[in-house]
Design a protein around this motif. Structure first.
Motif, PDB file in Angstrom:
ATOM      1  N   VAL A   1       3.227   6.960  59.816  1.00 22.24           N
ATOM      2  CA  VAL A   1       3.892   6.087  60.789  1.00 22.24           C
ATOM      3  C   VAL A   1       5.350   6.524  60.880  1.00 22.24           C
ATOM      4  CG1 VAL A   1       4.354   3.710  61.448  1.00 22.24           C
ATOM      5  CG2 VAL A   1       2.378   4.243  59.997  1.00 22.24           C
ATOM      6  N   GLY A   2       5.833   6.718  62.111  1.00 26.02           N
ATOM      7  CA  GLY A   2       7.158   7.304  62.282  1.00 26.02           C
ATOM      8  C   GLY A   2       7.064   8.818  62.189  1.00 26.02           C
ATOM      9  N   ALA A   3       5.977   9.371  62.724  1.00 23.27           N
ATOM     10  CA  ALA A   3       5.665  10.791  62.562  1.00 23.27           C
ATOM     11  C   ALA A   3       6.628  11.714  63.293  1.00 23.27           C
ATOM     12  CB  ALA A   3       4.234  11.060  63.035  1.00 23.27           C
TER      13      ALA A   3
ATOM     14  N   GLY B   1       9.987  11.169  63.283  1.00 21.61           N
ATOM     15  CA  GLY B   1      11.301  11.049  62.656  1.00 21.61           C
ATOM     16  C   GLY B   1      11.605  12.218  61.737  1.00 21.61           C
ATOM     17  N   ARG B   2      12.795  12.189  61.140  1.00 22.63           N
ATOM     18  CA  ARG B   2      13.219  13.293  60.269  1.00 22.63           C
ATOM     19  C   ARG B   2      12.275  13.486  59.091  1.00 22.63           C
ATOM     20  NH1 ARG B   2      18.556  14.973  59.947  1.00 22.63           N
ATOM     21  NH2 ARG B   2      18.713  14.485  57.721  1.00 22.63           N
ATOM     22  N   VAL B   3      11.979  12.412  58.369  1.00 23.23           N
ATOM     23  CA  VAL B   3      11.075  12.524  57.226  1.00 23.23           C
ATOM     24  C   VAL B   3       9.626  12.590  57.703  1.00 23.23           C
ATOM     25  CG1 VAL B   3      10.298  11.462  55.074  1.00 23.23           C
ATOM     26  CG2 VAL B   3      12.710  11.318  55.729  1.00 23.23           C
ATOM     27  N   GLY B   4       9.299  11.834  58.737  1.00 24.92           N
ATOM     28  CA  GLY B   4       7.937  11.838  59.255  1.00 24.92           C
ATOM     29  C   GLY B   4       7.478  13.223  59.679  1.00 24.92           C
ATOM     30  N   THR B   5       8.377  13.981  60.306  1.00 28.24           N
ATOM     31  CA  THR B   5       8.046  15.339  60.722  1.00 28.24           C
ATOM     32  C   THR B   5       7.717  16.220  59.519  1.00 28.24           C
ATOM     33  OG1 THR B   5       9.455  15.167  62.684  1.00 28.24           O
ATOM     34  CG2 THR B   5       8.905  17.379  61.928  1.00 28.24           C
ATOM     35  N   LYS B   6       8.505  16.069  58.445  1.00 30.93           N
ATOM     36  CA  LYS B   6       8.252  16.844  57.228  1.00 30.93           C
ATOM     37  C   LYS B   6       6.932  16.429  56.588  1.00 30.93           C
ATOM     38  CE  LYS B   6      11.727  19.587  57.122  1.00 30.93           C
ATOM     39  NZ  LYS B   6      11.513  21.063  57.220  1.00 30.93           N
ATOM     40  N   LEU B   7       6.628  15.148  56.637  1.00 27.61           N
ATOM     41  CA  LEU B   7       5.350  14.667  56.096  1.00 27.61           C
ATOM     42  C   LEU B   7       4.180  15.303  56.837  1.00 27.61           C
ATOM     43  CD1 LEU B   7       6.158  10.905  55.486  1.00 27.61           C
ATOM     44  CD2 LEU B   7       5.214  12.470  53.773  1.00 27.61           C
ATOM     45  N   VAL B   8       4.273  15.337  58.157  1.00 31.58           N
ATOM     46  CA  VAL B   8       3.214  15.968  58.953  1.00 31.58           C
ATOM     47  C   VAL B   8       3.037  17.416  58.528  1.00 31.58           C
ATOM     48  CG1 VAL B   8       2.608  16.781  61.268  1.00 31.58           C
ATOM     49  CG2 VAL B   8       3.438  14.449  60.957  1.00 31.58           C
ATOM     50  N   GLU B   9       4.139  18.146  58.379  1.00 30.54           N
ATOM     51  CA  GLU B   9       4.065  19.555  57.986  1.00 30.54           C
ATOM     52  C   GLU B   9       3.411  19.718  56.615  1.00 30.54           C
ATOM     53  OE1 GLU B   9       8.025  21.049  58.083  1.00 30.54           O
ATOM     54  OE2 GLU B   9       8.229  20.883  60.261  1.00 30.54           O
ATOM     55  N   LEU B  10       3.817  18.888  55.654  1.00 30.50           N
ATOM     56  CA  LEU B  10       3.288  19.014  54.298  1.00 30.50           C
ATOM     57  C   LEU B  10       1.806  18.681  54.233  1.00 30.50           C
ATOM     58  CD1 LEU B  10       6.161  17.519  52.093  1.00 30.50           C
ATOM     59  CD2 LEU B  10       5.476  19.906  52.294  1.00 30.50           C
TER      60      LEU B  10
ATOM     61  N   ASP C   1       4.751   5.081  55.805  1.00 34.72           N
ATOM     62  CA  ASP C   1       5.559   4.511  56.884  1.00 34.72           C
ATOM     63  C   ASP C   1       7.040   4.829  56.701  1.00 34.72           C
ATOM     64  OD1 ASP C   1       6.796   2.945  58.777  1.00 34.72           O
ATOM     65  OD2 ASP C   1       6.210   1.025  57.901  1.00 34.72           O
ATOM     66  N   PHE C   2       7.570   5.674  57.589  1.00 35.62           N
ATOM     67  CA  PHE C   2       9.007   5.951  57.662  1.00 35.62           C
ATOM     68  C   PHE C   2       9.448   5.667  59.097  1.00 35.62           C
ATOM     69  CE2 PHE C   2       8.346   8.051  53.675  1.00 35.62           C
ATOM     70  CZ  PHE C   2       9.598   8.108  53.061  1.00 35.62           C
ATOM     71  N   SER C   3       9.450   4.395  59.468  1.00 37.22           N
ATOM     72  CA  SER C   3       9.776   4.034  60.846  1.00 37.22           C
ATOM     73  C   SER C   3      11.043   3.181  60.882  1.00 37.22           C
ATOM     74  CB  SER C   3       8.584   3.318  61.490  1.00 37.22           C
ATOM     75  OG  SER C   3       8.192   2.164  60.744  1.00 37.22           O
ATOM     76  N   THR C   4      10.954   2.005  61.462  1.00 35.45           N
ATOM     77  CA  THR C   4      12.060   1.051  61.528  1.00 35.45           C
ATOM     78  C   THR C   4      11.555  -0.290  61.013  1.00 35.45           C
ATOM     79  OG1 THR C   4      11.514   0.305  63.765  1.00 35.45           O
ATOM     80  CG2 THR C   4      12.999   2.221  63.570  1.00 35.45           C
ATOM     81  N   PRO C   5      12.453  -1.200  60.604  1.00 34.65           N
ATOM     82  CA  PRO C   5      11.977  -2.495  60.112  1.00 34.65           C
ATOM     83  C   PRO C   5      11.065  -3.218  61.094  1.00 34.65           C
ATOM     84  CG  PRO C   5      14.265  -2.195  59.511  1.00 34.65           C
ATOM     85  CD  PRO C   5      13.914  -1.038  60.415  1.00 34.65           C
ATOM     86  N   SER C   6      11.443  -3.236  62.387  1.00 37.62           N
ATOM     87  CA  SER C   6      10.617  -3.949  63.366  1.00 37.62           C
ATOM     88  C   SER C   6       9.262  -3.277  63.532  1.00 37.62           C
ATOM     89  CB  SER C   6      11.338  -4.023  64.717  1.00 37.62           C
ATOM     90  OG  SER C   6      11.611  -2.728  65.213  1.00 37.62           O
ATOM     91  N   ALA C   7       9.243  -1.937  63.571  1.00 37.66           N
ATOM     92  CA  ALA C   7       7.979  -1.218  63.710  1.00 37.66           C
ATOM     93  C   ALA C   7       7.127  -1.368  62.458  1.00 37.66           C
ATOM     94  CB  ALA C   7       8.244   0.264  63.985  1.00 37.66           C
ATOM     95  N   SER C   8       7.774  -1.384  61.302  1.00 34.00           N
ATOM     96  CA  SER C   8       7.039  -1.530  60.045  1.00 34.00           C
ATOM     97  C   SER C   8       6.354  -2.885  59.961  1.00 34.00           C
ATOM     98  CB  SER C   8       8.004  -1.350  58.861  1.00 34.00           C
ATOM     99  OG  SER C   8       7.309  -1.332  57.648  1.00 34.00           O
ATOM    100  N   LEU C   9       7.060  -3.933  60.350  1.00 39.09           N
ATOM    101  CA  LEU C   9       6.463  -5.265  60.308  1.00 39.09           C
ATOM    102  C   LEU C   9       5.399  -5.433  61.388  1.00 39.09           C
ATOM    103  CD1 LEU C   9       9.643  -7.359  59.508  1.00 39.09           C
ATOM    104  CD2 LEU C   9       7.675  -6.994  58.018  1.00 39.09           C
ATOM    105  N   ALA C  10       5.611  -4.789  62.541  1.00 33.43           N
ATOM    106  CA  ALA C  10       4.586  -4.835  63.590  1.00 33.43           C
ATOM    107  C   ALA C  10       3.314  -4.150  63.112  1.00 33.43           C
ATOM    108  CB  ALA C  10       5.107  -4.162  64.857  1.00 33.43           C
TER     109      ALA C  10
ATOM    110  N   ILE D   1       5.927   2.616  51.884  1.00 28.62           N
ATOM    111  CA  ILE D   1       6.942   2.282  52.886  1.00 28.62           C
ATOM    112  C   ILE D   1       8.302   2.815  52.464  1.00 28.62           C
ATOM    113  CG2 ILE D   1       8.075   0.414  54.151  1.00 28.62           C
ATOM    114  CD1 ILE D   1       5.568  -1.274  53.707  1.00 28.62           C
ATOM    115  N   GLY D   2       8.805   3.794  53.246  1.00 29.56           N
ATOM    116  CA  GLY D   2      10.134   4.339  53.007  1.00 29.56           C
ATOM    117  C   GLY D   2      11.134   3.871  54.040  1.00 29.56           C
ATOM    118  N   THR D   3      10.717   2.970  54.913  1.00 29.42           N
ATOM    119  CA  THR D   3      11.617   2.381  55.900  1.00 29.42           C
ATOM    120  C   THR D   3      12.720   1.604  55.188  1.00 29.42           C
ATOM    121  OG1 THR D   3       9.791   2.179  57.458  1.00 29.42           O
ATOM    122  CG2 THR D   3      11.730   0.824  57.889  1.00 29.42           C
ATOM    123  N   THR D   4      13.948   1.717  55.673  1.00 23.20           N
ATOM    124  CA  THR D   4      15.060   0.978  55.080  1.00 23.20           C
ATOM    125  C   THR D   4      15.709   0.062  56.123  1.00 23.20           C
ATOM    126  OG1 THR D   4      16.632   2.767  55.586  1.00 23.20           O
ATOM    127  CG2 THR D   4      15.533   2.831  53.437  1.00 23.20           C
ATOM    128  N   GLY D   5      16.583  -0.818  55.661  1.00 18.61           N
ATOM    129  CA  GLY D   5      17.301  -1.707  56.563  1.00 18.61           C
ATOM    130  C   GLY D   5      16.650  -3.059  56.762  1.00 18.61           C
TER     131      GLY D   5
END
Length: 249
Positions: free
Chosen positions: A6-8, A10-19, A67-76, A90-94
């Protein structure tokens, strides 16, 4: 292990996809992005899997969601998944205190492993700093950070976590409320992440520095946490990286 990210985009999400795609023992079954993302409907790394938004009707067969997205997206996402017992990292912060309470409520239905910093080795760094604070509570504590110039010029979730933990540990050791550690914030170029804890003892000082050289460190740590969460095969609950290091489960 079948993984949904989730958050694929984003900066970390892109790296997760690659790995995940590069690891033959892992299977990427979903790359979820925001509904307005330009990537929706496009193939992931030229393959048959497409980027798509998370939604209540999604039918993703996975062993874990990262999940490395945003708080609102994470809760949704929690709302969309409902009561399904899918483990989540969940690595989302804030998150606000109220949003954190909502996460705790969702942990009654599935295992949630939440951390402000999944970079490999960070948790050991944090625990080392907290232990020193407990053993030397009279030492004044200071927290510092350096991140890339595009990051908001305010304390990160990592620095807030360190400052809170140091404050609580020193307060317990002294028997009264300790001064809250000040947080120094710097933004420089493409710096991935530097976190520092300094203890001033007057005639001596201790400086502990944790430096991340590549975004892959966050993705690698999240994958390791996901593998632990799935392998423990336990019930619902809220977990931390410290639990995974201790082998709790």
């Amino acid at each position: 292990m079948r993984i949904a990210i989730v958050g694929a985009s984003g900066r970390v999400g892109t790296k997760l996809v690659e790995l995940v795609l590069a690891n033959p023992g892992l299977d990427l079954v979903a790359a979820l992005v925001s509904p307005g993302s330009r990537l929706v409907g496009s193939p992931v790394a030229g393959g048959s899997l497409e980027y798509r938004p998370a939604e209540a009707a999604m039918n993703t067969h996975n062993d874990v969601m990262i999940d490395f997205s945003t708080p609102s997206a994470s809760l949704a996402l929690q709302e969309d998944v409902g009561t399904k017992p899918i483990p989540m990292v969940i690595g989302t912060t804030g998150f606000s205190p109220e949003e954190q309470e909502r996460l705790i409520e969702w942990s009654a239905y599935r295992p949630l492993l939440v951390s402000a910093n999944f970079a490999r080795g960070f948790e050991a760094f944090r625990l080392g700093a907290v232990e020193f604070a407990g053993r030397m509570p009279d030492a004044e504590a200071f927290v510092g950070e350096i991140y890339h110039a595009r990051k908001k010029n305010e304390p990160s979730g990592t620095s807030r976590l360190l400052a809170r933990d140091l404050f609580e540990k020193r307060s317990r050791a002294m028997g009264f409320a300790a001064p809250e550690p000040p947080v120094s914030v710097r933004r420089e170029g493409d710096t991935v992440g530097v976190n520092e804890v300094r203890f001033d003892m007057g005639s001596a000082e201790l400086v502990m520095t944790y430096r991340v050289h590549a975004l892959a460190a966050y993705a690698e740590g999240a994958l390791a946490a996901a593998q632990w969460l799935v392998s423990r095969n336990g019930g619902p609950g809220l977990y931390s990286l410290a639990d995974s290091l201790a082998g709790k489960g």
